[in-house]
Design a protein around this motif. Structure first.
Motif, PDB file in Angstrom:
ATOM      1  N   ASP A 112      -1.752  -5.161  -6.357  1.00 23.78           N
ATOM      2  CA  ASP A 112      -2.734  -5.390  -5.294  1.00 23.78           C
ATOM      3  C   ASP A 112      -3.608  -4.148  -5.175  1.00 23.78           C
ATOM      4  N   GLU A 113      -4.874  -4.356  -4.820  1.00 26.67           N
ATOM      5  CA  GLU A 113      -5.813  -3.227  -4.828  1.00 26.67           C
ATOM      6  C   GLU A 113      -6.293  -2.855  -3.426  1.00 26.67           C
ATOM      7  N   ILE A 114      -6.389  -1.565  -3.232  1.00 31.55           N
ATOM      8  CA  ILE A 114      -6.916  -1.034  -1.977  1.00 31.55           C
ATOM      9  C   ILE A 114      -8.122  -0.171  -2.322  1.00 31.55           C
ATOM     10  N   PHE A 130       1.159   6.310  -0.093  1.00 31.88           N
ATOM     11  CA  PHE A 130       2.562   5.903   0.126  1.00 31.88           C
ATOM     12  C   PHE A 130       2.787   4.512  -0.474  1.00 31.88           C
ATOM     13  N   LEU A 131       1.819   3.620  -0.231  1.00 39.20           N
ATOM     14  CA  LEU A 131       1.973   2.246  -0.738  1.00 39.20           C
ATOM     15  C   LEU A 131       1.877   2.231  -2.259  1.00 39.20           C
ATOM     16  N   ARG A 132       1.039   3.104  -2.805  1.00 36.87           N
ATOM     17  CA  ARG A 132       0.971   3.197  -4.274  1.00 36.87           C
ATOM     18  C   ARG A 132       2.323   3.637  -4.819  1.00 36.87           C
ATOM     19  N   GLU A 133       2.902   4.654  -4.184  1.00 36.48           N
ATOM     20  CA  GLU A 133       4.189   5.175  -4.663  1.00 36.48           C
ATOM     21  C   GLU A 133       5.305   4.143  -4.499  1.00 36.48           C
ATOM     22  N   ARG A 134       5.310   3.472  -3.357  1.00 32.82           N
ATOM     23  CA  ARG A 134       6.441   2.586  -3.056  1.00 32.82           C
ATOM     24  C   ARG A 134       6.299   1.213  -3.686  1.00 32.82           C
ATOM     25  N   LEU A 135       5.073   0.717  -3.740  1.00 35.61           N
ATOM     26  CA  LEU A 135       4.885  -0.685  -4.117  1.00 35.61           C
ATOM     27  C   LEU A 135       4.145  -0.861  -5.426  1.00 35.61           C
ATOM     28  N   GLY A 136       3.470   0.201  -5.864  1.00 38.60           N
ATOM     29  CA  GLY A 136       2.659   0.050  -7.074  1.00 38.60           C
ATOM     30  C   GLY A 136       1.305  -0.581  -6.808  1.00 38.60           C
ATOM     31  N   VAL A 137       0.809  -0.495  -5.565  1.00 40.22           N
ATOM     32  CA  VAL A 137      -0.569  -0.966  -5.337  1.00 40.22           C
ATOM     33  C   VAL A 137      -1.514   0.007  -6.043  1.00 40.22           C
ATOM     34  N   VAL A 138      -2.712  -0.478  -6.314  1.00 39.69           N
ATOM     35  CA  VAL A 138      -3.691   0.329  -7.055  1.00 39.69           C
ATOM     36  C   VAL A 138      -4.758   0.824  -6.077  1.00 39.69           C
ATOM     37  N   LEU A 139      -5.003   2.124  -6.074  1.00 41.88           N
ATOM     38  CA  LEU A 139      -6.042   2.682  -5.197  1.00 41.88           C
ATOM     39  C   LEU A 139      -7.323   2.878  -5.990  1.00 41.88           C
ATOM     40  N   ARG A 164      -7.155  -6.224  -1.560  1.00 44.72           N
ATOM     41  CA  ARG A 164      -6.492  -6.719  -0.335  1.00 44.72           C
ATOM     42  C   ARG A 164      -6.982  -5.984   0.903  1.00 44.72           C
ATOM     43  N   VAL A 165      -7.287  -4.699   0.721  1.00 44.23           N
ATOM     44  CA  VAL A 165      -7.664  -3.870   1.863  1.00 44.23           C
ATOM     45  C   VAL A 165      -8.816  -2.959   1.463  1.00 44.23           C
ATOM     46  N   VAL A 166      -9.757  -2.784   2.383  1.00 45.54           N
ATOM     47  CA  VAL A 166     -10.774  -1.737   2.248  1.00 45.54           C
ATOM     48  C   VAL A 166     -10.607  -0.829   3.454  1.00 45.54           C
ATOM     49  N   ALA A 167     -10.495   0.472   3.203  1.00 44.59           N
ATOM     50  CA  ALA A 167     -10.368   1.425   4.317  1.00 44.59           C
ATOM     51  C   ALA A 167     -11.385   2.533   4.095  1.00 44.59           C
ATOM     52  N   LEU A 168     -12.238   2.737   5.092  1.00 45.99           N
ATOM     53  CA  LEU A 168     -13.278   3.748   4.915  1.00 45.99           C
ATOM     54  C   LEU A 168     -13.696   4.357   6.233  1.00 45.99           C
ATOM     55  N   SER A 169     -14.249   5.571   6.126  1.00 47.45           N
ATOM     56  CA  SER A 169     -14.675   6.256   7.342  1.00 47.45           C
ATOM     57  C   SER A 169     -16.066   5.772   7.740  1.00 47.45           C
TER      58      SER A 169
END
Ligand code: PMP
Length: 404
Positions: A112-114, A130-139, A164-169
């Motif tokens: 899954d991509e963030i 953290f999610l990349r490390e724990r779950l293998g999501v792609v940043l 799945r998620v976009v996070a931005l300032s």
């Protein structure tokens, strides 16, 4: 309503003090803003007059404090155009992002991509790592142009069926860039992604309407908004909060607890385990009440004028490199000085009573993008004056003389 900076300054006792024998010139508001009397007095009054734990009392002080705490929630909701149940108190912007990342992480898996951006504060990078490390999501990171803007074509290309998620300032704490969050949110939604906006900087300088932005989550801290430390806000659309698993367990966040099973309270209380930051919430409510009494548009124009005056004052300084020159940027000046380390610049400025920040500003990927290991940063608040800008420019010239 005109903007009377001297009247505003009179509300901030700390601005009267001297530093190293010079009048304080506080240009570090992006790190944390100073506090008006309204905040100091509201917190003191609560402690002196009406304080107890919230929500579980049957006595007068508990009921009064609960009312003050919930009334702060209503103030926040009104300030950002949210429903009351869509406002969660956290201990800061950082905790709010961690809460969302942890909750969404429960539904994500490998591949899954963030999508983030290169200009994020570490608070909006590390929880996703953290999610990349724990779950293998792609940043994936939206690149930043030389002027300090997001490359929107690149952003469009990063969005895809696995996003799945976009996070931005909303506004960069280093560049001052204000990102087009409404358009970016719409594009993310079209790709089927949820959106979190980090509003830690933007909320201070412009009116925010979370419904107009339409992001699923919007977070900010109290202490940059002239409120106290130890309090932050997570806004989440009602349906998103309802969908989000709890972050911490404890008192207040439960429906029912038995030995063999538990149920949870509805949002926002589901996310407020334990005794919340009661006094800090009251302080933030007071900060918002105080801000609501100002002409915020005039305040923003005032800050903009201060920034323009600074740029003009430094226009001949060929030893200065400004990082972040996006059109419409906020009143944050990040810079490096030729031949000088940013830490030394900040320390010498301090001798003249001028407080600026220096370092990576918790944005190491952005520093790397601009090929620097650190920068100095002057950030303006609504209490700064033109005379302070001139004092800063003069002190900066004297500082440069040390290194010339
Ligand atoms: N995001 C941005 C853009 C920030 O400027 C900051 C504070 N420097 C944060 C997040 C983190 O806020 P806090 O330290 O208050 O949790």
């Amino acid at each position: 309503m005109a903007f009377d900076v001297e009247a505003v300054r009179a509300e901030f006792p700390i601005l009267q003090r001297q530093v190293n024998g010079e009048p304080l010139v506080y240009l570090d508001s992006a790190a944390s803003a100073q506090k008006p009397k309204a905040v100091i007095e509201a917190m003191t009054r609560a402690m002196e007059h009406s304080y107890a734990n919230v929500h579980r009392g049957l006595h007068t002080l508990a009921n009064e404090t609960t009312e003050a705490y919930e009334s702060a929630r209503r103030a926040v909701a009104g300030f950002i155009g949210a429903g009351e149940d869509e406002v969660v108190f956290t201990k800061g912007g950082t905790e709010a992002i961690n809460l969302v990342a942890a909750g969404l992480g429960a539904r994500l898996g490998a591949g899954d991509e963030i999508v983030l951006t290169q200009m994020e504060h570490h608070a909006n990078i590390v929880p996703w790592h953290f999610l990349r490390e724990r779950l293998g999501v792609v940043l994936k990171f939206t690149p930043v142009t030389d002027a300090g803007e997001l490359d929107l074509d690149a952003y469009r290309n990063l969005l895809g069926p696995r996003t799945r998620v976009v996070a931005l300032s909303h506004m960069s704490n280093v560049l001052g860039t204000v990102n087009p969050v409404m358009d970016m949110t719409r594009m993310a939604h079209e790709a089927g992604a949820l959106v979190l906006i980090d509003g830690c900087q933007s909320i201070v300088h412009q009116p925010v309407d979370v419904k107009a932005i339409d992001a699923d989550f919007f977070v900010f801290s109290g202490h940059k908004l002239y409120g106290p430390t130890g309090i932050g806000i997570l806004y989440g659309k009602a349906e998103r909060l309802a969908d989000l698993p709890p972050y911490q367990g404890g008192g207040e966040m439960i429906g029912e607890v038995a030995l063999e099973r538990i149920t949870y309270a509805d949002p926002p209380h589901r996310f407020e385990a334990g005794t919340p930051p009661i006094l800090e919430a009251i302080g933030l409510g007071a900060a918002i009440g105080w801000l609501n009494g100002l002409d915020r548009r005039a305040a923003a124009e005032h800050e903009h004028r201060l920034y323009q005056r600074t740029i003009k004052g430094l226009s001949g300084a060929n030893w200065l490199r400004i990082i972040g020159e996006a059109p419409g940027k906020g009143a944050i000046l990040s810079f490096t000085m030729e031949g000088a380390h940013a830490h030394d610049v900040a320390q010498i400025l301090d001798r003249y009573g001028v407080a600026v920040r220096a370092g990576t500003h918790c944005a190491e990927p952005l520093m790397k993008r601009f090929g620097v290991t650190s920068s100095a940063r002057a950030s303006f608040g609504l209490y700064n004056t033109e005379a302070e800008v001139d004092a800063f420019v003069e002190a900066l010239n004297k500082t440069q003389a040390f290194f010339a």
